[in-house]
Scaffold this active site. Structure first.
Site, short mmCIF file in Angstrom:
data_model
loop_
_atom_site.label_atom_id
_atom_site.label_comp_id
_atom_site.label_asym_id
_atom_site.label_seq_id
_atom_site.Cartn_x
_atom_site.Cartn_y
_atom_site.Cartn_z
N TYR A 152 12.44 4.03 -0.84
CA TYR A 152 11.57 5.20 -0.72
C TYR A 152 12.41 6.47 -0.78
O TYR A 152 13.50 6.51 -0.21
CB TYR A 152 10.82 5.19 0.61
CG TYR A 152 9.58 4.32 0.63
CD1 TYR A 152 8.36 4.83 0.22
CD2 TYR A 152 9.65 3.01 1.05
CE1 TYR A 152 7.22 4.03 0.24
CE2 TYR A 152 8.51 2.20 1.07
CZ TYR A 152 7.30 2.72 0.66
OH TYR A 152 6.17 1.95 0.66
N ARG A 170 8.13 7.93 7.05
CA ARG A 170 7.77 9.29 7.50
C ARG A 170 8.19 9.51 8.95
O ARG A 170 8.55 10.63 9.33
CB ARG A 170 6.28 9.53 7.31
CG ARG A 170 5.91 9.63 5.82
CD ARG A 170 4.42 9.48 5.59
NE ARG A 170 3.68 10.49 6.31
CZ ARG A 170 2.36 10.46 6.48
NH1 ARG A 170 1.64 9.47 5.95
NH2 ARG A 170 1.75 11.41 7.15
N ASP A 189 -0.02 5.24 1.34
CA ASP A 189 -1.09 5.99 2.00
C ASP A 189 -1.57 7.15 1.15
O ASP A 189 -0.91 7.54 0.19
CB ASP A 189 -0.59 6.53 3.33
CG ASP A 189 -0.32 5.42 4.31
OD1 ASP A 189 -1.02 4.40 4.24
OD2 ASP A 189 0.61 5.57 5.13
N ARG A 201 0.84 -1.19 0.00
CA ARG A 201 0.00 0.00 0.00
C ARG A 201 0.87 1.24 0.00
O ARG A 201 2.00 1.22 0.48
CB ARG A 201 -0.83 0.06 1.28
CG ARG A 201 -1.57 -1.20 1.59
CD ARG A 201 -2.37 -0.95 2.85
NE ARG A 201 -2.93 -2.20 3.35
CZ ARG A 201 -3.88 -2.26 4.28
NH1 ARG A 201 -4.36 -1.15 4.79
NH2 ARG A 201 -4.35 -3.41 4.68
#
Lengths: 257, 257
Positions: B113, B201, B55, B53
Site C-alpha cells: 500500500y 491508515r 474502502d 476490499r
C-alpha cells in the site's frame, strides 16, 4: 488617507470545476468565486483582475489577480480569510500588498505554461482531467526537441491561434520551450511574453504531430510562416494545460512562504 | 472441454468515485462496474473476485481480480474490450489467463500500500482527493523513520485495526515500511502479508503523531503492545491511500506491457 490599498493574490485552481477564469453570467468561474469570497471576507464588492483568462478545463498553479480594497485586514491574513470561503478546487497560495501601479495583466513581463501528457495504452485513471492522454508510447522526443528552434523568437503566431478573441497583434515572443520525459509521459514548458487564444494547446498539438513522426521537425516552421491555422496540428486537450507562473519585474510574493 | 478458463485483471481506479471495491446494493462499487462491463463484453454473468476490499475513497493502482469464463476472447484482448465499457475512473491495466488454481485473494503472498501526504499551508488543490493533507510542513522525517522498527515483523495488530470486520486472527507480518520525502510532502510504502481493516491508515495516523513530535518513536511500539485501538493516533484520511501492488508467487502480468 482616502486611497485604497492594492492587494495581489497567487491562485491555484482545478480547471475542470470552472468555466474558465473570467466571469460569465450563468457559469461558475474563478473570478466570480474569488469575488464572492472577498465579499464574504470584507463586505466589499470588488472587481478582481486576473493576469489573463484561462479557458474551461485549463488549470492554474500560479494565476495572479489584483484588486483594490479599503479593508484594513493585513495582507498576510487575506489568504487564510479567503480560503475559508473558497471551495476545495480553488485556493489562494499567497496574498501580498502591492504598489498601486501593479496590474496583474499589464505589469506581467512573461508567462509560463506547463502541459502534462500521459502516454500509454491505459487511460491515466488516477490523474484523469489533470493530464492529457496519448496512446502511443513511442513519441519521438528528439524530433520534438528538434522542432523547438523553429518556434522560438518573435513571430506572428496566427497559425497557432484559434479564432474567437480579438487582440491588437498576433506577434509574440516565445523565449523557451522545454520538452522533457516524465514518468509515464512528457512534460512541456513554454515561456513567452504572452500567448494568443489556445496558442499553447496548438503548439503542443503540432509538436505531437512531430513526436508521432507524421511530420518532420521543420514542418512546424513552415506552419508558423504560413500564418494559416488550418496547417497546424489539432489543438491538444485543455486538461493537460497549466498556467504555471506569471513573471513580473518584481515578484509580489517573493518574501512569502 | 467443459471447463472454463480463469482470467485475471490488473485494475486501477480512483476511489473517490466508488463506495469501495465490494458490491453493495444501491451503491456504485468497483466490483459491480467490472461485472457489468464483463457482461457487456461477453454476455456472461460472472462474479469477479478481488484480492481484497478497498474502502470508499481508497484508490488502487494494482488491484487484482479473477473470474471464470467460457468466452473464447483471447486474454490479451479482454483488457481493451472491458475498457471500452468502463467509466473514466476505472481502468483495466492488463488482462491475462491464469491457472485454474489462481485466486486473487488467497494466492496473494503480500500486498503493498502507498500513502501520499501533501504538507503545507495551502490545500493541495490540484491533487485534491488524491493525496491527504497536513498543514504542518516541519514533520520530523527522522523520527517517523525511527518509529518504523517498532512496527516491523509479526505482531497482533489489533491496536491498529478498526472494528467492523471479522477476521480469524489479527496477527499480520509487516515486512517493510518506507517513509520518503516527495515534492511537497511525504510518501509512505507498506508491505505485509495482509492488512486488517483500516490498518494502513491507522499506522500512518500514528506515524504522523511521531512526525508532529507529539509522541516519541518508541510510543508506536507501546501502542502495538497494548492491543488497544484507543491508544493509537487518529485514522489518516482515505484519500491518501493506494492499493499499490498485490504480490503473487508468480506475477500473472509478468509478460505484459
Amino acid at each position: 488617507m482616502n486611497t485604497p490599498r492594492r492587494l495581489a493574490l497567487l491562485v491555484a485552481y482545478d480547471g475542470r470545476e470552472f468555466h474558465g477564469f473570467q466571469r460569465q453570467p450563468g457559469f461558475l468561474t474563478v473570478q466570480e468565486e474569488l469575488e464572492r469570497a472577498w465579499s464574504a471576507t470584507s463586505g466589499e464588492t470588488a472587481v478582481l483582475h486576473g493576469s489573463g483568462r484561462t479557458d474551461a478545463g485549463v488549470h492554474a498553479w500560479g494565476q495572479v489577480v489584483h484588486f483594490n480594497t479599503w479593508s484594513s485586514l493585513p495582507a498576510a491574513k487575506v489568504k487564510a480569510a479567503l480560503n475559508s470561503y473558497l471551495p476545495d478546487e480553488l485556493v489562494v497560495r499567497a496574498s501580498a500588498e502591492v504598489a498601486p501601479e501593479f496590474h496583474a495583466r499589464s505589469s506581467a513581463v512573461a508567462k509560463r505554461y506547463g502541459y502534462l501528457l500521459a502516454t500509454g495504452r491505459s487511460r491515466p485513471v488516477l490523474r484523469r482531467g489533470l493530464v492529457a492522454w496519448e496512446k502511443r508510447e513511442d513519441l519521438d522526443l528528439a524530433a520534438m526537441r528538434a522542432a523547438v528552434p523553429f518556434l522560438l523568437g518573435t513571430h506572428d503566431f496566427s497559425a497557432f491561434a484559434a479564432a474567437g478573441r480579438t487582440t491588437k497583434t498576433s506577434v509574440r515572443t516565445l523565449s523557451s520551450i522545454h520538452v522533457h520525459p516524465i514518468r509515464g509521459g512528457f512534460g512541456f514548458l513554454f515561456q513567452g511574453d504572452g500567448f494568443l487564444y489556445k496558442m499553447v494547446r496548438n503548439l503542443v498539438g503540432s509538436l505531437l504531430e512531430v513526436g508521432r513522426r507524421r511530420r518532420a521537425p521543420q514542418w512546424v516552421g513552415a506552419v508558423l510562416a504560413s500564418g494559416d491555422r488550418r496547417k497546424a496540428g489539432p489543438t491538444a486537450a485543455a486538461e493537460g494545460l497549466y498556467l504555471w507562473r506569471v513573471v513580473y519585474p518584481q515578484d509580489p510574493f517573493r518574501n512569502l512562504a
